[in-house]
Design an enzyme around this catalytic site. Structure first.
Site, mmCIF file in Angstrom:
data_model
loop_
_atom_site.group_PDB
_atom_site.id
_atom_site.type_symbol
_atom_site.label_atom_id
_atom_site.label_comp_id
_atom_site.label_asym_id
_atom_site.label_seq_id
_atom_site.Cartn_x
_atom_site.Cartn_y
_atom_site.Cartn_z
ATOM 1 N N ALA A 125 0.867 -1.183 0.000
ATOM 2 C CA ALA A 125 0.000 0.000 0.000
ATOM 3 C C ALA A 125 0.901 1.230 0.000
ATOM 4 C CB ALA A 125 -0.888 -0.017 1.238
ATOM 5 N N GLU A 183 4.441 -5.548 7.062
ATOM 6 C CA GLU A 183 3.705 -4.497 7.772
ATOM 7 C C GLU A 183 4.209 -4.268 9.189
ATOM 8 O OE1 GLU A 183 2.327 -6.808 5.873
ATOM 9 O OE2 GLU A 183 0.730 -5.940 4.640
HETATM 10 N N1 CO8 Z 1 4.574 3.057 -0.605
HETATM 11 C C1 CO8 Z 1 4.996 4.238 -1.098
HETATM 12 N N2 CO8 Z 1 6.171 4.381 -1.752
HETATM 13 C C2 CO8 Z 1 6.942 3.286 -1.917
HETATM 14 C C3 CO8 Z 1 6.545 2.009 -1.436
HETATM 15 C C4 CO8 Z 1 5.299 1.921 -0.755
HETATM 16 N N3 CO8 Z 1 4.811 0.772 -0.298
HETATM 17 N N4 CO8 Z 1 7.515 1.129 -1.745
HETATM 18 C C5 CO8 Z 1 8.470 1.814 -2.399
HETATM 19 N N5 CO8 Z 1 8.141 3.124 -2.504
HETATM 20 C C6 CO8 Z 1 8.900 4.203 -3.154
HETATM 21 C C7 CO8 Z 1 10.123 4.583 -2.351
HETATM 22 O O1 CO8 Z 1 9.791 5.476 -1.322
HETATM 23 C C8 CO8 Z 1 10.991 5.219 -3.425
HETATM 24 O O2 CO8 Z 1 10.549 6.503 -3.686
HETATM 25 P P1 CO8 Z 1 11.654 7.722 -3.867
HETATM 26 O O3 CO8 Z 1 12.416 7.333 -5.116
HETATM 27 O O4 CO8 Z 1 10.821 8.927 -4.042
HETATM 28 O O5 CO8 Z 1 12.521 7.677 -2.668
HETATM 29 C C9 CO8 Z 1 10.671 4.383 -4.666
HETATM 30 O O6 CO8 Z 1 9.423 3.733 -4.384
HETATM 31 C C10 CO8 Z 1 11.698 3.309 -4.946
HETATM 32 O O7 CO8 Z 1 11.859 2.546 -3.775
HETATM 33 P P2 CO8 Z 1 13.280 2.263 -3.110
HETATM 34 O O8 CO8 Z 1 14.270 3.354 -3.433
HETATM 35 O O9 CO8 Z 1 13.052 1.965 -1.665
HETATM 36 O O10 CO8 Z 1 13.703 0.935 -3.913
HETATM 37 P P3 CO8 Z 1 14.695 -0.200 -3.412
HETATM 38 O O11 CO8 Z 1 14.934 -1.075 -4.597
HETATM 39 O O12 CO8 Z 1 15.877 0.372 -2.706
HETATM 40 O O13 CO8 Z 1 13.866 -1.027 -2.311
HETATM 41 C C11 CO8 Z 1 11.896 -2.142 -1.448
HETATM 42 C C12 CO8 Z 1 12.735 -1.764 -2.701
HETATM 43 C C13 CO8 Z 1 12.689 -3.115 -0.589
HETATM 44 C C14 CO8 Z 1 10.637 -2.823 -1.979
HETATM 45 C C15 CO8 Z 1 11.555 -0.868 -0.639
HETATM 46 O O14 CO8 Z 1 11.045 0.116 -1.519
HETATM 47 C C16 CO8 Z 1 10.541 -1.085 0.450
HETATM 48 O O15 CO8 Z 1 10.870 -1.622 1.493
HETATM 49 N N6 CO8 Z 1 9.279 -0.650 0.211
HETATM 50 C C17 CO8 Z 1 8.199 -0.756 1.206
HETATM 51 C C18 CO8 Z 1 7.734 -2.162 1.358
HETATM 52 C C19 CO8 Z 1 6.660 -2.221 2.411
HETATM 53 O O16 CO8 Z 1 6.864 -1.943 3.573
HETATM 54 N N7 CO8 Z 1 5.457 -2.625 1.977
HETATM 55 C C20 CO8 Z 1 4.326 -2.750 2.864
HETATM 56 C C21 CO8 Z 1 3.574 -1.478 2.941
HETATM 57 S S1 CO8 Z 1 2.284 -1.542 4.144
HETATM 58 C C22 CO8 Z 1 1.034 -2.360 3.368
HETATM 59 O O17 CO8 Z 1 1.139 -2.790 2.255
HETATM 60 C C23 CO8 Z 1 -0.220 -2.520 4.179
HETATM 61 C C24 CO8 Z 1 -1.364 -3.078 3.357
HETATM 62 C C25 CO8 Z 1 -2.661 -2.932 4.049
HETATM 63 C C26 CO8 Z 1 -3.127 -1.513 4.042
HETATM 64 C C27 CO8 Z 1 -4.469 -1.409 4.686
HETATM 65 C C28 CO8 Z 1 -5.055 -0.024 4.567
HETATM 66 C C29 CO8 Z 1 -5.040 0.784 5.837
#
Ligand code: CO8
Length: 256
Positions: free
Chosen positions: A65, A133
């Site tokens: 998300a 999460e």
């Molecule tokens: N949300 C928003 N932006 C994101 C997300 C995300 N989930 N994932 C990546 N991005 C963005 C980064 O912030 C970054 O943006 P910027 O270039 O502006 O800094 C861009 O995407 C590229 O990401 P990275 O530079 O981090 O790329 P890497 O290759 O270094 O890393 C990862 C890749 C490991 C996937 C890393 O991006 C990461 O850890 N992302 C988050 C993963 C995460 O925690 N996902 C779970 C989110 S919570 C969720 O899904 C809950 C669902 C239920 C919701 C219920 C509603 C209330």
């Protein structure tokens, strides 16, 4: 509706939806859910599409998300966001046609939950899965706690969600989260082969089987078995079933 996040193509009775927010690894925001909701309503009304494929643009399937959007939410807004997403994923799961997740890269959090709402997960060997999460102090919110335990068993669901570990595609295959792994460059080709095979069955058996398996899991065994016997017998009144059996007897392919 004009789609800005979903790229949709329909050919040979197969609809392909590519989630396209590559700059944020296809993170799921409210607009994504509105577009998906609209698309699924449209799809339910069509009879020219027999298979749906969902994939992501760039290096991620979906990295979760949208944390930027979520971070400012009140508890009430978070509940609405969660329920809206759960309802859209439930509509996806309930489609009559089979849905294939072509997991091309990260499937994390809401991305793993989206993949789990599809019927099959065919993944690139480079794909990564997880429910991270807990690292954000959150629980999953799109029914990940429920679908993961049904797909991979309670032990694996607890392990994956409580460790918040990201696992490899091999491990995802081992716990039954993924049905098949492919080389990254052949992923879409393999997915389309599977989609074409599924699309070639024009009988009513396919949607009936999907419904029996999907609905049956939450019913008592005997009740679900009766539903199966009813569906089995209903098909004997259908032209497609007669054609399927006749074609076998005549040693030819059914004309569906
Ligand atoms: N949300 C928003 N932006 C994101 C997300 C995300 N989930 N994932 C990546 N991005 C963005 C980064 O912030 C970054 O943006 P910027 O270039 O502006 O800094 C861009 O995407 C590229 O990401 P990275 O530079 O981090 O790329 P890497 O290759 O270094 O890393 C990862 C890749 C490991 C996937 C890393 O991006 C990461 O850890 N992302 C988050 C993963 C995460 O925690 N996902 C779970 C989110 S919570 C969720 O899904 C809950 C669902 C239920 C919701 C219920 C509603 C209330």
């Amino acid at each position: 509706m004009e789609y800005t996040i979903l790229k949709i193509s329909i050919a040979d009775r197969i609809a392909t939806v590519t989630i396209s927010r590559p700059a944020v690894l296809n993170a799921l925001n409210t607009l994504f859910f509105k577009e998906m909701d609209h698309f699924l309503h449209d799809l339910q009304a069509r009879d020219d599409v027999r298979v749906l494929v969902i994939t992501g643009e760039g290096k991620a399937f979906v990295a979760g998300a949208d944390i930027a959007e979520m971070s400012g939410m009140t508890p009430e807004e978070a509940f609405e966001f969660s329920r809206f997403g759960q309802n859209v994923f439930a509509s996806l799961e309930k489609l009559r046609i089979p849905v294939i997740a072509a997991v091309n890269g990260y499937a994390l959090g809401g991305g793993c939950e989206l993949a789990m709402a599809c019927d099959f997960r065919i993944a690139s060997k480079l794909a990564k899965f997880g429910q991270p999460e807990m690292n954000l102090g959150l629980t999953p919110g799109y029914a990940g706690t429920q679908r993961l335990s049904r797909i991979s068993g309670i032990g694996n669901a607890l392990y994956l969600i409580l460790t918040a570990d990201t696992i490899t595609s091999d491990d995802a295959l081992r716990i039954g989260l993924v049905q098949k792994l492919c080389e990254p460059e052949t992923l879409m080709e393999e997915v389309m082969k599977l989609a074409s095979k599924l699309a070639s069955n024009g009988s009513g058996a396919l949607p009936a089987i999907k419904k029996l398996i999907r609905d049956g899991i939450s019913l008592p065994f005997e009740e679900a078995s009766i539903l199966e016997a009813r569906a089995f017998s209903t098909s004997f009144g259908e032209a497609a079933t007669k054609e399927g059996m006749k074609a076998f007897m005549e040693k030819r392919k059914p004309n569906w």
